[in-house]
Motif scaffolding. Structure first.
Motif, PDB file in Angstrom:
ATOM      1  N   ALA A  18       5.554  30.200  60.672  1.00  0.00           N
ATOM      2  CA  ALA A  18       4.121  29.906  60.669  1.00  0.00           C
ATOM      3  C   ALA A  18       3.420  30.696  59.575  1.00  0.00           C
ATOM      4  O   ALA A  18       2.529  30.175  58.889  1.00  0.00           O
ATOM      5  CB  ALA A  18       3.516  30.225  62.034  1.00  0.00           C
ATOM      6  N   ALA A  19       3.792  31.940  59.382  1.00  0.00           N
ATOM      7  CA  ALA A  19       3.179  32.759  58.345  1.00  0.00           C
ATOM      8  C   ALA A  19       3.466  32.172  56.958  1.00  0.00           C
ATOM      9  O   ALA A  19       2.577  32.109  56.104  1.00  0.00           O
ATOM     10  CB  ALA A  19       3.689  34.192  58.423  1.00  0.00           C
ATOM     11  N   GLY A  20       4.688  31.750  56.742  1.00  0.00           N
ATOM     12  CA  GLY A  20       5.036  31.122  55.467  1.00  0.00           C
ATOM     13  C   GLY A  20       4.281  29.826  55.248  1.00  0.00           C
ATOM     14  O   GLY A  20       3.817  29.538  54.143  1.00  0.00           O
ATOM     15  N   THR A  21       4.154  29.043  56.306  1.00  0.00           N
ATOM     16  CA  THR A  21       3.430  27.778  56.215  1.00  0.00           C
ATOM     17  C   THR A  21       1.957  28.027  55.905  1.00  0.00           C
ATOM     18  O   THR A  21       1.357  27.350  55.059  1.00  0.00           O
ATOM     19  CB  THR A  21       3.569  26.982  57.521  1.00  0.00           C
ATOM     20  OG1 THR A  21       4.963  26.717  57.744  1.00  0.00           O
ATOM     21  CG2 THR A  21       2.819  25.677  57.452  1.00  0.00           C
ATOM     22  N   LEU A  22       1.359  28.987  56.584  1.00  0.00           N
ATOM     23  CA  LEU A  22      -0.048  29.297  56.335  1.00  0.00           C
ATOM     24  C   LEU A  22      -0.263  29.802  54.914  1.00  0.00           C
ATOM     25  O   LEU A  22      -1.257  29.448  54.262  1.00  0.00           O
ATOM     26  CB  LEU A  22      -0.551  30.334  57.340  1.00  0.00           C
ATOM     27  CG  LEU A  22      -0.762  29.824  58.764  1.00  0.00           C
ATOM     28  CD1 LEU A  22      -1.135  30.969  59.691  1.00  0.00           C
ATOM     29  CD2 LEU A  22      -1.823  28.745  58.796  1.00  0.00           C
ATOM     30  N   ALA A  23       0.642  30.613  54.423  1.00  0.00           N
ATOM     31  CA  ALA A  23       0.526  31.100  53.054  1.00  0.00           C
ATOM     32  C   ALA A  23       0.621  29.930  52.066  1.00  0.00           C
ATOM     33  O   ALA A  23      -0.139  29.857  51.095  1.00  0.00           O
ATOM     34  CB  ALA A  23       1.602  32.137  52.751  1.00  0.00           C
ATOM     35  N   GLY A  24       1.537  29.021  52.313  1.00  0.00           N
ATOM     36  CA  GLY A  24       1.674  27.840  51.458  1.00  0.00           C
ATOM     37  C   GLY A  24       0.443  26.954  51.501  1.00  0.00           C
ATOM     38  O   GLY A  24      -0.012  26.440  50.474  1.00  0.00           O
ATOM     39  N   MET A  25      -0.121  26.796  52.691  1.00  0.00           N
ATOM     40  CA  MET A  25      -1.330  25.988  52.819  1.00  0.00           C
ATOM     41  C   MET A  25      -2.496  26.642  52.073  1.00  0.00           C
ATOM     42  O   MET A  25      -3.315  25.954  51.461  1.00  0.00           O
ATOM     43  CB  MET A  25      -1.680  25.805  54.298  1.00  0.00           C
ATOM     44  CG  MET A  25      -0.736  24.875  55.028  1.00  0.00           C
ATOM     45  SD  MET A  25      -0.996  24.836  56.807  1.00  0.00           S
ATOM     46  CE  MET A  25      -2.692  24.332  56.936  1.00  0.00           C
ATOM     47  N   GLY A  26      -2.555  27.948  52.129  1.00  0.00           N
ATOM     48  CA  GLY A  26      -3.607  28.662  51.407  1.00  0.00           C
ATOM     49  C   GLY A  26      -3.493  28.465  49.907  1.00  0.00           C
ATOM     50  O   GLY A  26      -4.494  28.236  49.210  1.00  0.00           O
ATOM     51  N   ARG A  27      -2.267  28.554  49.388  1.00  0.00           N
ATOM     52  CA  ARG A  27      -2.050  28.329  47.958  1.00  0.00           C
ATOM     53  C   ARG A  27      -2.421  26.901  47.567  1.00  0.00           C
ATOM     54  O   ARG A  27      -3.058  26.666  46.546  1.00  0.00           O
ATOM     55  CB  ARG A  27      -0.589  28.602  47.597  1.00  0.00           C
ATOM     56  CG  ARG A  27      -0.257  30.069  47.428  1.00  0.00           C
ATOM     57  CD  ARG A  27       1.129  30.261  46.835  1.00  0.00           C
ATOM     58  NE  ARG A  27       2.190  29.659  47.627  1.00  0.00           N
ATOM     59  CZ  ARG A  27       2.829  30.258  48.636  1.00  0.00           C
ATOM     60  NH1 ARG A  27       2.503  31.493  48.962  1.00  0.00           N
ATOM     61  NH2 ARG A  27       3.780  29.650  49.292  1.00  0.00           N
TER      62      ARG A  27
END
Length: 87
Positions: A18-27
């Motif tokens: 989830a943390a990786g996904t959220l970081a990707g969504m932010g980018r």
């Protein structure tokens, strides 16, 4: 020795994903906003800093040439005025 609980292990994996996904969504959101801003500003006829500096340099050189030509014209007019008043 600690015993590994599969439930805790799965929860940790889920949290990391989830943390990786959220970081990707932010980018992606940041990049998308940047692209939309470029498109919006693209139609406003802005010039780049390099283009501005180049035109500024050209204008400065043109101003210097005008100053030189004005000085020459003044000298020529003075000569002309001096020769027309002499008998």
């Amino acid at each position: 020795m600690q015993s590994e609980n599969p439930l805790v292990s799965d929860f940790i994996k889920l949290a990391n994903s989830a943390a990786g996904t959220l970081a990707g969504m932010g980018r992606e959101a940041r990049d998308g906003a940047r692209e939309r801003m470029k498109e919006a500003l693209g139609g406003l006829d802005f010039v780049s800093r390099e283009e501005f500096d180049a035109v500024k340099d050209m204008a400065g050189r043109a101003r210097e040439k005008v100053d030189v030509l004005e000085a020459r014209l003044t000298v020529l007019e003075a000569k002309l005025a001096g020769s027309s008043t002499a008998p």
